[in-house]
Design a protein around this motif. Structure first.
Motif, short mmCIF file in Angstrom:
data_model
loop_
_atom_site.label_atom_id
_atom_site.label_comp_id
_atom_site.label_asym_id
_atom_site.label_seq_id
_atom_site.Cartn_x
_atom_site.Cartn_y
_atom_site.Cartn_z
N CYS A 42 -3.51 5.38 21.24
CA CYS A 42 -3.55 4.23 19.63
C CYS A 42 -3.31 5.00 18.12
O CYS A 42 -1.80 3.97 17.65
CB CYS A 42 -5.39 3.90 19.38
SG CYS A 42 -5.76 3.31 17.77
N GLY A 43 -2.60 6.10 18.76
CA GLY A 43 -2.55 7.25 17.47
C GLY A 43 -1.23 7.29 17.14
O GLY A 43 -0.61 6.74 16.32
N SER A 44 -0.35 7.21 18.10
CA SER A 44 0.78 6.89 18.79
C SER A 44 1.78 5.90 19.30
O SER A 44 2.53 5.28 18.04
CB SER A 44 1.09 7.97 20.14
OG SER A 44 0.62 8.81 20.42
N LEU A 45 1.05 4.95 18.64
CA LEU A 45 1.25 3.65 18.98
C LEU A 45 1.03 2.43 17.64
O LEU A 45 2.94 2.62 16.87
CB LEU A 45 0.10 2.71 19.69
CG LEU A 45 0.62 2.47 21.58
CD1 LEU A 45 -0.21 1.75 21.45
CD2 LEU A 45 1.99 2.38 21.49
N LEU A 46 0.35 2.92 16.31
CA LEU A 46 -0.08 3.03 15.47
C LEU A 46 1.58 3.61 14.47
O LEU A 46 2.01 3.76 13.80
CB LEU A 46 -1.25 3.92 14.40
CG LEU A 46 -2.35 2.75 14.57
CD1 LEU A 46 -3.76 3.79 14.52
CD2 LEU A 46 -2.14 2.19 14.02
N ALA A 47 2.23 5.37 14.80
CA ALA A 47 2.85 5.89 14.26
C ALA A 47 4.58 5.71 14.86
O ALA A 47 5.03 4.64 13.70
CB ALA A 47 2.73 7.32 14.64
N ALA A 48 4.37 4.75 15.82
CA ALA A 48 5.42 4.29 16.68
C ALA A 48 6.34 3.13 15.73
O ALA A 48 6.57 2.61 15.43
CB ALA A 48 5.63 3.79 17.71
N LEU A 49 4.78 2.72 14.83
CA LEU A 49 4.82 1.03 14.80
C LEU A 49 4.59 1.35 13.59
O LEU A 49 4.45 0.92 11.81
CB LEU A 49 3.38 -0.30 15.22
CG LEU A 49 3.72 -0.73 16.13
CD1 LEU A 49 1.77 -1.15 16.62
CD2 LEU A 49 4.54 -1.31 16.48
N ASP A 50 5.11 2.60 12.08
CA ASP A 50 5.09 2.86 11.41
C ASP A 50 4.23 2.08 10.45
O ASP A 50 4.30 2.37 9.16
CB ASP A 50 6.99 2.10 11.06
CG ASP A 50 7.33 2.81 11.56
OD1 ASP A 50 7.62 3.84 12.14
OD2 ASP A 50 8.73 1.79 11.02
N VAL A 51 2.90 2.30 10.95
CA VAL A 51 1.96 2.04 10.11
C VAL A 51 1.20 3.44 9.22
O VAL A 51 1.54 5.21 9.82
CB VAL A 51 0.45 2.29 10.98
CG1 VAL A 51 -0.56 1.98 10.11
CG2 VAL A 51 0.56 0.88 11.38
N HIS A 52 1.46 3.59 8.25
CA HIS A 52 0.76 4.57 6.48
C HIS A 52 0.06 5.69 7.93
O HIS A 52 -1.07 5.26 8.49
CB HIS A 52 0.92 4.76 5.90
CG HIS A 52 0.33 5.55 4.55
ND1 HIS A 52 -0.33 6.28 4.47
CD2 HIS A 52 1.60 5.16 3.35
CE1 HIS A 52 0.07 6.93 3.45
NE2 HIS A 52 1.20 6.63 3.02
#
Length: 97
Positions: A42-52
């Motif tokens: 989840c953390g990696s996907l959020l970062a890859a999606l440019d979530v702050h």
């Protein structure tokens, strides 16, 4: 604090929750991972999606941004992504021989 409950309001026993996760993963035909590893995904996907990062921190329920960024976030660089695409194409050609 977040607590998972059953449909009739009693707390979900952690071992039963883990067993259900394993059963559903097997039913979906995905490889077995630890339930805790889904937090890293989840953390990696959020970062890859440019979530702050602060938003990711809130979603993952961390108290410190350093935990979110240093432990739970694994994002490849663009050069890593290019190399992996290249590798994938090469491996795909090997399958066709």
């Amino acid at each position: 604090m977040l607590i998972l409950v059953l449909s009739y309001g009693t707390p979900f026993e952690p071992r039963n929750f883990n067993r259900r996760f394993v059963d559903r993963s097997a039913g979906a035909g995905v490889r077995r991972i630890r339930l805790h590893d889904t937090r890293h995904t989840c953390g990696s996907l959020l970062a890859a999606l440019d979530v702050h990062p602060r938003v990711a921190m809130q979603i993952l329920r961390h108290s410190k941004i350093a935990v979110t960024m240093e432990v739970y976030t694994h994002v490849p660089s663009e050069s890593t992504r290019r190399a992996l695409r290249k590798l994938g194409k090469h491996l795909g050609k090997q399958d066709r021989k």
